[in-house]
Structures are given as structure tokens and as C-alpha cells.
Design a protein around this motif. Structure first.
Motif, PDB file in Angstrom:
ATOM      1  N   LEU A 187       1.090  -1.412   0.421  1.00  0.00           N
ATOM      2  CA  LEU A 187      -0.042   0.156   0.202  1.00  0.00           C
ATOM      3  C   LEU A 187       0.656   1.483   0.208  1.00  0.00           C
ATOM      4  CD1 LEU A 187      -3.074   0.631  -0.175  1.00  0.00           C
ATOM      5  CD2 LEU A 187      -2.864   1.479   2.758  1.00  0.00           C
ATOM      6  N   PHE A 188       0.639   2.474  -0.611  1.00  0.00           N
ATOM      7  CA  PHE A 188       1.711   2.911  -1.118  1.00  0.00           C
ATOM      8  C   PHE A 188       0.533   4.533  -0.403  1.00  0.00           C
ATOM      9  CE2 PHE A 188       3.272  -0.632  -2.826  1.00  0.00           C
ATOM     10  CZ  PHE A 188       4.587  -0.199  -2.942  1.00  0.00           C
ATOM     11  N   GLY A 189       1.288   5.605  -0.434  1.00  0.00           N
ATOM     12  CA  GLY A 189       0.104   6.704  -0.240  1.00  0.00           C
ATOM     13  C   GLY A 189       1.523   7.894   0.339  1.00  0.00           C
ATOM     14  N   ILE A 190       0.714   9.180  -1.079  1.00  0.00           N
ATOM     15  CA  ILE A 190       0.477  10.461  -0.688  1.00  0.00           C
ATOM     16  C   ILE A 190      -0.073  11.948  -0.858  1.00  0.00           C
ATOM     17  CG2 ILE A 190       0.408  11.178  -3.661  1.00  0.00           C
ATOM     18  CD1 ILE A 190       3.504  11.963  -3.982  1.00  0.00           C
ATOM     19  N   SER A 191       0.100  12.826  -0.120  1.00  0.00           N
ATOM     20  CA  SER A 191      -0.110  13.628   0.180  1.00  0.00           C
ATOM     21  C   SER A 191      -0.075  14.516  -0.878  1.00  0.00           C
ATOM     22  CB  SER A 191      -0.443  13.526   1.747  1.00  0.00           C
ATOM     23  OG  SER A 191       1.232  14.476   2.073  1.00  0.00           O
ATOM     24  N   ASP A 192      -1.280  15.754  -0.869  1.00  0.00           N
ATOM     25  CA  ASP A 192      -0.803  16.832  -1.248  1.00  0.00           C
ATOM     26  C   ASP A 192      -2.343  17.783  -1.015  1.00  0.00           C
ATOM     27  OD1 ASP A 192      -0.833  18.902  -3.411  1.00  0.00           O
ATOM     28  OD2 ASP A 192      -0.822  17.591  -4.926  1.00  0.00           O
ATOM     29  N   ARG A 193      -2.115  19.200  -1.687  1.00  0.00           N
ATOM     30  CA  ARG A 193      -3.392  19.938  -1.295  1.00  0.00           C
ATOM     31  C   ARG A 193      -3.933  20.716  -2.405  1.00  0.00           C
ATOM     32  NH1 ARG A 193      -3.106  21.974   3.384  1.00  0.00           N
ATOM     33  NH2 ARG A 193      -3.882  24.002   3.714  1.00  0.00           N
ATOM     34  N   GLY A 194      -5.638  20.982  -1.864  1.00  0.00           N
ATOM     35  CA  GLY A 194      -6.209  20.752  -3.502  1.00  0.00           C
ATOM     36  C   GLY A 194      -7.426  22.029  -2.994  1.00  0.00           C
ATOM     37  N   VAL A 195      -8.175  22.070  -3.640  1.00  0.00           N
ATOM     38  CA  VAL A 195      -9.172  23.286  -3.510  1.00  0.00           C
ATOM     39  C   VAL A 195     -10.394  21.614  -3.513  1.00  0.00           C
ATOM     40  CG1 VAL A 195     -11.376  24.784  -4.577  1.00  0.00           C
ATOM     41  CG2 VAL A 195      -8.811  25.000  -4.631  1.00  0.00           C
ATOM     42  N   LEU A 196     -11.406  21.214  -2.631  1.00  0.00           N
ATOM     43  CA  LEU A 196     -12.012  20.295  -2.791  1.00  0.00           C
ATOM     44  C   LEU A 196     -13.037  20.400  -3.208  1.00  0.00           C
ATOM     45  CD1 LEU A 196     -12.428  17.202  -1.711  1.00  0.00           C
ATOM     46  CD2 LEU A 196     -12.631  17.548   0.749  1.00  0.00           C
ATOM     47  N   ASN A 197     -14.125  21.797  -2.534  1.00  0.00           N
ATOM     48  CA  ASN A 197     -15.520  22.291  -2.802  1.00  0.00           C
ATOM     49  C   ASN A 197     -15.756  23.603  -3.600  1.00  0.00           C
ATOM     50  OD1 ASN A 197     -14.890  23.847  -0.761  1.00  0.00           O
ATOM     51  ND2 ASN A 197     -16.423  22.217   1.039  1.00  0.00           N
TER      52      ASN A 197
END
Length: 187
Positions: free
Chosen positions: A120-130
Motif C-alpha cells: 500500500l502506497f500513499g502520497i499527500s497534497d493540497r487542493g480545492v475540495l469544494n
């Protein structure tokens, strides 16, 4: 006692229902649940569960919702309640697709992004969700075990279809050859 909400949508034939679970934040055990008719997310379900748990003296720590609940109305209600939340984005969500395009080659089978669980691999980021243009923390996961299993299944199907096609082509070629040979012998 800390509690997390968890949701699921159930669909079978013509039946659709939403499930909302309250689970103990430390043990993961279910402390309460509700079943709601239909698959349209309903803010009232969240409110009813919050009131019920509040009357029992149980504090809500956060909420984990599946992709069917990732709608503006539900998210707005969660934010109004000042709850921490995790919402799975539907695969057709533009932000989900953007995250996949941006990171799919980065996390796939890269040990740097491996999580504690196997493959299981993962990465995080930021973005406009709504629609409120609020920046949110986002995570993208790649399940190597599931992806590999599905890829192997597809490869097996492709190989089986290839063998069938080759066999059918060989049989058709033999029939044509036999037909010509028979015609040559009668000329």
C-alpha cells in the motif's frame, strides 16, 4: 470516550440504503449505527446520530465517509459542526482525477511512499475540495496487491482470448485449405 462516524452505501437490485456507524476511536468497536433509506446523503442522519450520541455523553471526534457522501451539502454540514473528517472522493470527481494524473507514476511501487501495510502506497497534497474554494489536505493511495491481482486476472483473460482466437483462426485456415485441395482434385 472518543467516537468516529463511518458510512457506507448499499445497493442491490432496486434497494438502496445508507449506513452510518459510530465507532469507538480507540477500539474500533461499533457503539451505534443507523440505516437510512435511499442512497442520497442526508444531513439529518448526521444530526440524528450526533444528538443520540450527545445524549449518551459520547463525544464525536471525527467522521469517515465513503464516496457517496462526498457532496457539498454534507460537507458543509460537517464543517458547520466543526468535525474532523475524511471523505473518499468518487473516481469521477475532478479533484480525484487530478490527483491520479499528478501522482500516479510517483507512488506506484515506490518504496519511499510505502505505508506500513503490505503493498500500500500513499502520497499527500493540497487542493480545492469544494465550491467554497477552501484548500484541503488530500491523500492518494495505490493498493499494489489489489492492482496486481486485477492486472494478473486481466492478463489471464487476454491470454485465454488470444488462444481461442488463434485456435479459431487455425481451424478456419484448415477448412479453407481443405476446401481448395478438394477443388483442385476435381479439376
Amino acid at each position: 470516550r472518543r467516537v468516529l462516524f463511518r458510512s457506507e452505501l448499499y445497493r442491490e437490485n432496486e434497494t438502496e440504503a445508507g449506513y452510518l456507524y459510530a465507532v469507538d476511536g480507540d477500539t474500533g468497536r461499533c457503539v451505534s449505527y443507523g440505516v437510512y433509506e435511499g442512497c442520497v446523503p442526508d444531513c439529518q442522519a448526521l444530526q440524528q446520530m450526533k444528538v443520540f450520541l450527545g445524549n449518551a455523553g459520547i463525544e464525536i471526534e471525527g467522521i469517515i465517509l465513503d464516496a457517496g457522501f462526498a457532496v457539498e451539502k454534507v460537507m458543509k454540514k460537517i464543517e458547520e459542526e466543526h468535525l474532523k473528517y475524511v471523505i473518499l472522493l468518487p473516481s469521477d470527481d475532478p479533484l480525484f482525477r487530478q490527483m491520479v494524473e499528478k501522482h500516479k507514476h510517483t507512488i506506484r511501487w515506490k518504496s519511499r511512499y510505502a505505508l506500513k501495510e503490505e503493498a500500500l502506497f500513499g502520497i499527500s497534497d493540497r487542493g480545492v475540495l469544494n465550491a467554497q474554494d477552501r484548500i484541503s489536505d488530500l491523500c492518494l493511495y495505490f493498493d499494489g496487491a489489489r492492482g496486481s491481482s486485477e492486472a494478473l486476472g486481466l492478463m489471464r483473460q487476454i491470454q485465454q482470448m488470444k488462444k481461442k482466437a488463434e485456435s479459431a483462426f487455425a481451424q478456419e485456415s484448415m477448412k479453407k485449405a481443405d476446401g481448395r485441395d478438394g477443388q483442385r482434385g476435381t479439376e
